[in-house]
Design an enzyme around this catalytic site. Sequence first.
Site, short mmCIF file in Angstrom:
data_model
loop_
_atom_site.label_atom_id
_atom_site.label_comp_id
_atom_site.label_asym_id
_atom_site.label_seq_id
_atom_site.Cartn_x
_atom_site.Cartn_y
_atom_site.Cartn_z
N GLY A 24 0.83 -1.20 0.00
CA GLY A 24 0.00 0.00 0.00
C GLY A 24 0.86 1.25 0.00
N GLY A 26 0.71 5.68 0.68
CA GLY A 26 -0.02 6.79 1.27
C GLY A 26 0.75 8.08 1.11
N GLY A 27 0.21 9.14 1.66
CA GLY A 27 0.85 10.43 1.53
C GLY A 27 2.17 10.53 2.26
CB VAL A 31 2.87 -0.72 3.92
CG1 VAL A 31 3.02 -2.04 4.69
CG2 VAL A 31 2.51 0.40 4.88
CE LYS A 46 3.20 3.85 9.32
NZ LYS A 46 2.32 4.13 10.48
CG ASP A 143 -6.22 7.07 12.72
OD1 ASP A 143 -7.33 7.56 12.42
OD2 ASP A 143 -5.31 6.89 11.91
#
Length: 472
Positions: A24, A26-27, A31, A46, A143
């Site tokens: 994956g 992300g900003g 990962v 990560k 979160d």
Amino acid sequence: MTSASAHAISPVLDARFLVVETLGRGGQGTVYRAFDRLTRRDVALKTLHPVPDLDPVHPLVAEFAAWSRLRHPHVVRAYEMGRARSGPLEPGTPYLVLELVRGLPVHRAMRAGATSGEAVEEVGRRLLRALDHVHRAGLVHRDLKPGNVLVGPGRRGPGRVKLTDFGLASPSGLAGAPGRISGSIPYVAPERILGLPLDGRADLYGLGILLFYLATGRLPLLARSPQRWLRWHLAGPPADPRVVRPEIPARLADLVIKLTARDRDARPPTAAEALALLGPAPPAAPRASASHLTSSQRAALRMALDAARRGESREIVLPPGAARQELSVAAAAMGLAVHRLRRPSGIAEVVLTLLLARGSEAQATALRHGLARGLPLSFVGGVPVWDRSVGAPPPRAVAVLARGVAAFLVAEARRRPLALVVEPGATRDPLAGTVVAILRRSVSSPRPRSCRGLLLALSPCARSRCRRTPST
């Protein structure tokens, strides 16, 4: 990095982690799945964008400091932290080494709104146990949302449930500045909006919103405006999932209402007490007994296995339960390898398993049979790896690829007799169905040496889907 230098870069990070695939992006970073050559296990890496210096205030340092304290079956483990020195990542890239969970985010693993209330309750129980551990360690996750809950496959209901991503975790009792909110707005507790000191009840609020979503298929407020969400969190109506799905179990609906109370003093004080409100899981319904073989079926199975061991080939039709149980036990006793086609991607999994056993011959074998032309397969340093960037082969290429896969399986059976158990779900894939049809034709060929040492065990349903003469 420049294109000229990219060719010289090793796929092994810091001479230890063989980076296998991207899980994956992300900003803030990416990962990856990697193989740890020191501990001999798959891990998740990560990574964050590289920084000049990994100082004590860097967010990844704080995340690891909190995450590494946790040891619970429903919390993803954080093993260690490092900074890239060599390999495929930019030098200085910080990374966490995490437990690899074979699963999907909960909103992709379960059909929200179409999943049974009992399955949603079970996810809630496991997350409450995880949160109880987190809160006892003096942390607040902050979160809790679908993307941070991983669920593995299960035969009856959800499989493994794991809470992940502690990038926003903080010690219990800390207060944020009013109006400064991090995390996903639909899951933010009212006290976070008001800048009050946080404790575990803020996570319980987020869990209540998550359970509402899983039970109903929608959020309690149908809005995209952050302002409308903030007003709803502070003064909206109760989040009762029965308004959307009246058939939801009463205890699940009551728990959601209690967890999402705007006044945190009206919520359960701890995750353990919330778990007690939900109650134990109902007793599992008795499972249907597996299909037992008749005496004649058992005798036919033993004769077919013995024939494969002698270098002959056979096709046999068995009930799925019996094929999984008795065939596996009997084949192991006779020295036959058993491989199962269980789902549409099963043919690639069988090929990859057999190639790994080939060792240094794997890449040449794959080239000889054309296995990389359509299977999710690539090679890193001669080692076959699963490549998720490879899509399904185009329809016109299925027949050619299927012939190569079938020839590979026949060649493997000659090296060591094997039993291939074909279950109904696998044959929905055109490639798998065509491969099995070719193998059935080879097994029944009048030329006895065309296929040796192969036992095909099919369920009646799989057999009817795979004609002996495939359309090519």
